[in-house]
Design an enzyme around this catalytic site. Sequence first.
Site, PDB file in Angstrom:
ATOM      1  N   ASP A   1       0.843  -1.200   0.000  1.00  0.00           N
ATOM      2  CA  ASP A   1       0.000   0.000   0.000  1.00  0.00           C
ATOM      3  C   ASP A   1       0.877   1.249   0.000  1.00  0.00           C
ATOM      4  O   ASP A   1       2.013   1.242   0.491  1.00  0.00           O
ATOM      5  CB  ASP A   1      -0.961   0.006   1.190  1.00  0.00           C
ATOM      6  CG  ASP A   1      -0.263   0.072   2.539  1.00  0.00           C
ATOM      7  OD1 ASP A   1       0.698  -0.689   2.746  1.00  0.00           O
ATOM      8  OD2 ASP A   1      -0.681   0.892   3.381  1.00  0.00           O
TER       9      ASP A   1
ATOM     10  N   GLU B   1       0.066  -0.727   5.923  1.00  0.00           N
ATOM     11  CA  GLU B   1       1.140  -0.098   6.698  1.00  0.00           C
ATOM     12  C   GLU B   1       1.009   1.413   6.711  1.00  0.00           C
ATOM     13  O   GLU B   1       1.313   2.063   7.718  1.00  0.00           O
ATOM     14  CB  GLU B   1       2.493  -0.507   6.123  1.00  0.00           C
ATOM     15  CG  GLU B   1       3.672  -0.290   7.073  1.00  0.00           C
ATOM     16  CD  GLU B   1       4.268   1.108   6.990  1.00  0.00           C
ATOM     17  OE1 GLU B   1       5.074   1.459   7.873  1.00  0.00           O
ATOM     18  OE2 GLU B   1       3.933   1.852   6.038  1.00  0.00           O
TER      19      GLU B   1
END
Length: 397
Positions: A75, A140
């Site tokens: 991500d 994250e």
Amino acid sequence: MNATDPVANLAALIRCPSVTPAEGGALALLQSLLTPLGFAVERMTATEEGTPDVENLYARIGSEGPHLMFAGHTDVVPVGDEAAWSHPPFAAEIAGGDMFGRGAVDMKGGIACFVAAIARHIEKHGQPKGSMSFLITGDEEGPSINGTSKLLEWAAAKGETWDACVVGEPTNPDQLGDMIKIGRRGSLSGHITVHGVQGHAAYPHLADNPVRGLLQLTHALMSPAFDNGTDNFQPSNLEVTTVDTGNAATNVIPARATAAFNIRFNDTWTAETLRAEIIRRLDEAAATGDLRPDRSPVRYDLVWADRPSHVFLTRNNALISSLSGAVAAVTGKEPKLSTTGGTSDARFIKDYCPVVEFGLVGQTMHMVDERVAVEDLETLTRIYQTFIERWFDHAVS
């Protein structure tokens, strides 16, 4: 697609618009790269009420120990003003020797290089002497609730254990080989509300200005210093990050004032002892101070943020020496072993196995025109490949 080429790997990953919490095709791409190498790939979606669902990936090759894990996230943060980019943020265009794109260094680049490194290792040596796994999250850069921590719990519940882990975060400040992160400071946040009595600014004796009390409390949080640092960590540091009254009128004393703070702390403290020290300081400051003469003690509430990050230091010589030696062998540089910077998902992994962090140069992470030098992708791949060989040689000897 040839997984041994880190440049091609990264270009394909950047073209997946995986802004947290969207998978964006990035995990599907990794699965397509790892499956032909012999990895068993599983994708699990973690959920929790009040947070977006997040898809994660776990892949393993081998069934015996020793077991080396590579961890990271696909991500990325939002691109911001796309018009401000000199190259489209999800196009992976190369110009002037750099590849441009969101996630180029944080941290699709690290993932691309580690995939290339293990592909080359398998091509040269066959299957590793033990096992290797990829633990990849899509959470994250977000709240980090449905990502690495839950993926670890899920894998451990299936019987997975690990002997060491490398997280591919961009750890190098200037050049590849500068720095390996062998630990991280803890992080603790809180929110203070000071209660006063609203009134007219011309008649302060009829009111109780909460800003005066808040100034007393925040001063006590920032001075004196919490400590002078330790052998492995810099001094703990508290910053007040927001102050607000919600009051737009200049002639009204507000009814309340709020402040938020965050402290990055070293191994002098635990989250529990630090909470106790902060409460002691606040209570002492609430009862004293020159800003509120002849007033009763400051009335305040303190709310702690959920899930503090705990300080940790990795002391595993096999892991650290294998990676340091690989960096030196490829770059000729002796990397600094550091605990600086913010938190990372290593804070979850350290509860399962020794963990260190090493990746690309992080100067452009989260910026407009995030980019990586193409030559650094090849260099990092060679470092990872050398590390894999050294670690398994050390672990099975």
